[in-house]
Design an enzyme around this catalytic site. Structure first.
Site, short mmCIF file in Angstrom:
data_model
loop_
_atom_site.label_atom_id
_atom_site.label_comp_id
_atom_site.label_asym_id
_atom_site.label_seq_id
_atom_site.Cartn_x
_atom_site.Cartn_y
_atom_site.Cartn_z
CD GLU A 163 -3.69 -6.27 2.76
OE1 GLU A 163 -4.19 -5.59 3.31
OE2 GLU A 163 -2.20 -6.06 2.78
CD GLU A 176 -2.87 -1.21 2.19
OE1 GLU A 176 -2.75 -0.57 3.54
OE2 GLU A 176 -3.86 -1.82 2.11
C1 BGP Z 1 -4.15 -3.08 5.15
C2 BGP Z 1 -2.98 -3.57 5.67
C3 BGP Z 1 -2.83 -4.75 6.39
C4 BGP Z 1 -4.15 -5.39 7.36
C5 BGP Z 1 -5.33 -4.35 6.72
C6 BGP Z 1 -6.75 -4.43 7.61
O1 BGP Z 1 -4.40 -1.59 4.87
O2 BGP Z 1 -1.98 -3.70 4.30
O3 BGP Z 1 -1.42 -4.91 7.06
O4 BGP Z 1 -3.85 -5.17 8.57
O5 BGP Z 1 -5.17 -3.30 6.26
O6 BGP Z 1 -6.29 -3.35 8.63
P1 BGP Z 1 -6.47 -3.39 10.16
O7 BGP Z 1 -5.66 -4.49 10.60
O8 BGP Z 1 -6.26 -2.14 10.81
O9 BGP Z 1 -7.90 -4.06 10.31
#
Ligand code: BGP
Length: 485
Positions: free
Chosen positions: A383, A189
């Site tokens: 993701e 990201e």
């Molecule tokens: C993305 C990241 C991840 C992950 C996900 C969910 O932006 O790349 O590392 O954690 O978000 O976010 P969160 O963990 O804040 O729920």
């Protein structure tokens, strides 16, 4: 006819800093995620609050040792449980596991000239284990894991010297792990530098004295684009048949109404988001991005050869995360809701998760079509998933039908995009196993098909349990995405 290609990469995605734990074992140095503390009574809309980092907070964290307040230091102890976890991924039929390599296991401060052999040995064990289970690793070189030393010494990626340190680390990964890995990713990201400058780029706001924080963000981004291109070139020299992807948080933004001002606002947000993949896929700064920077008075310090480097190190494929869509309105009084480290105007047509992120499966199809039409290179969804509160029943079961619904609807839209001609390499959902949340450092925000017995304070047996979604995803993979029921 089958919808997905025969070699479609079904699997899941994790990151070293959210799963490994073992924060100070076998020579590992501190990385920026080791500073993230747990905040009870968190307001999920208060991103400024929970992303805030100061020099004082870093000093406290460096002195904190094994304190329970830093959940990413313990993760889910994947460091010692990886064999069990990978066996469970294999039981689901995973073809791929996206994971990251903690920079500080290999280079504890980032400045060493030789890598730490124990760090290399750990990842070789993990890759061997994946190989034994016929699971292909997709490796992110940088997933919020820059050495803390480089952050406090140089204010992170603002300083050009970080490029060389990163490329040395990347080259070590290619040389040591190139036999195991075909698909690589540079920065997780990359666009998120603007939203959480410390987590993504090691920028400490109170150290931005000779320049503004905004200038620091765009300078750091420039250095990451150059580093990504150099790493890509290096990978091509060292590993034949490998592919390098860039990665974007796909923040698909809708206008709240058809009022031209709302449309214009949503367009500018989408262009802001695309700018980062544009640079890495087109190999140059798009003209509107250049103009946008100039209009803010930002002058990027670039070196003479940078343009050629960007042009020579273009990404082979585009990977992206997609959790939700956003809505923008020119009317500042509209109700705002929480999202992936960014707020959004409430979309009345969408439901939300327990953490307020708006659920929009059709938005995934829109995203795939937009991205493929713009770039015309293969895409990978690396993701997608739902953070939710799960309940472990007395019989050891977890009935997460809400997660199955979320994933089913997103995969169905993904299939429609493929039927419309999108070239999609794979889908790795976030995350196959419960882990520490990146934004809130909570354990209770669970994404997995596998439940991990641990609470926000680090209490629990760390035992793993299959949720209902585990068996559902197993069927999805077995049927190559045909059976979503
Ligand atoms: C993305 C990241 C991840 C992950 C996900 C969910 O932006 O790349 O590392 O954690 O978000 O976010 P969160 O963990 O804040 O729920």
């Amino acid at each position: 006819m089958a919808i997905f290609r025969d070699d479609f990469l079904w699997g899941g995605a994790i990151a070293a800093n959210q799963v490994e734990g073992a924060w100070n074992l076998d020579g590992k140095g501190l990385f920026v995620a080791d500073v993230a503390s747990f905040k009870p009574h968190l307001d999920v809309k208060d991103y400024a609050g929970h992303n805030k980092v100061t020099s004082q907070m870093i000093e406290e964290a460096m002195a904190a040792g094994d304190s329970k307040d830093y959940p990413k230091r313990r993760g889910i102890d994947f460091y010692h449980h990886y064999e069990e976890d990978i066996a469970l991924f294999a039981e689901m039929g995973f073809k791929a596991l996206r994971l990251s390599i903690a920079w500080t296991r290999l280079y504890p401060t980032g400045e060493e000239s030789e890598p730490n052999p124990e760090g290399i040995a750990f990842y070789k064990r993990v890759f061997e284990c994946l190989k034994a289970h016929h699971i292909q690793p997709i490796v992110t070189l940088s997933h919020y894991e820059m050495p803390l030393h480089l952050s406090v010494t140089y204010n992170g990626w603002v300083d050009r010297s970080i490029i060389d340190h990163f490329v040395r680390f990347a080259e070590t990964c290619f040389r040591e792990f190139g036999d195991y890995v075909t698909y690589w990713l540079t920065f997780n990201e990359v666009d998120s530098v603007g939203r959480h400058p410390f987590t993504t780029a090691g920028i400490i706001p109170d150290r931005c004295t000779d320049y503004s924080l905004e200038e620091a963000v765009y300078q750091a981004l420039h250095h990451q684009y150059v580093a990504a291109a150099l790493a890509t070139k290096k990978m091509r020299q060292l590993i034949s048949g490998s592919h390098m992807g860039c990665m974007l948080t796909k923040l698909t933004t809708y206008p709240n109404t058809c009022h031209p001002n709302d449309v214009l606002l949503s367009l500018s947000k989408n262009l802001e988001n695309y700018a980062h993949s544009d640079v890495q896929i087109f190999g140059c700064y798009p003209r509107l991005y250049q103009h946008f920077l100039a209009s803010k008075g930002i002058r990027i310090k670039a070196e003479r050869g940078d343009h050629a480097i960007l042009a020579e190190g273009k990404a082979d494929y585009l990977a992206f995360s997609y959790y939700m869509s956003r809505t923008e309105s020119a009317d500042p009084t509209k109700e705002q809701v929480a999202g992936n480290t960014i707020m959004s105007v409430k979309n009345p047509y969408l439901a939300s998760t327990d953490w307020g992120w708006q659920i929009d499966p059709v938005g995934l199809r829109i995203s795939l079509l937009e991205l493929y039409d713009r770039y015309q290179i293969p895409l990978m969804i690396v993701e997608n998933g739902m953070g939710a509160l799960d309940h472990l029943e007395e019989d050891g079961k977890i009935h997460d039908s809400y997660r199955i619904d979320y994933l089913r609807e997103h995969i169905a839209e993904m299939a429609k995009a493929v039927e419309m001609g999108v070239d999609l390499l794979g889908y790795t959902s976030w995350a196959p196993i419960d882990l520490i949340s990146v934004s809130t450092s909570q354990m209770s925000k669970r994404y997995g098909y596998i439940y991990v017995d641990q609470d926000d304070l680090g209490q629990g047996s760390l035992e793993r349990y299959q949720k209902d979604s585990f068996y559902w995803y197993q069927k999805v993979i077995q049927s190559n995405g045909e059976d979503l029921e």
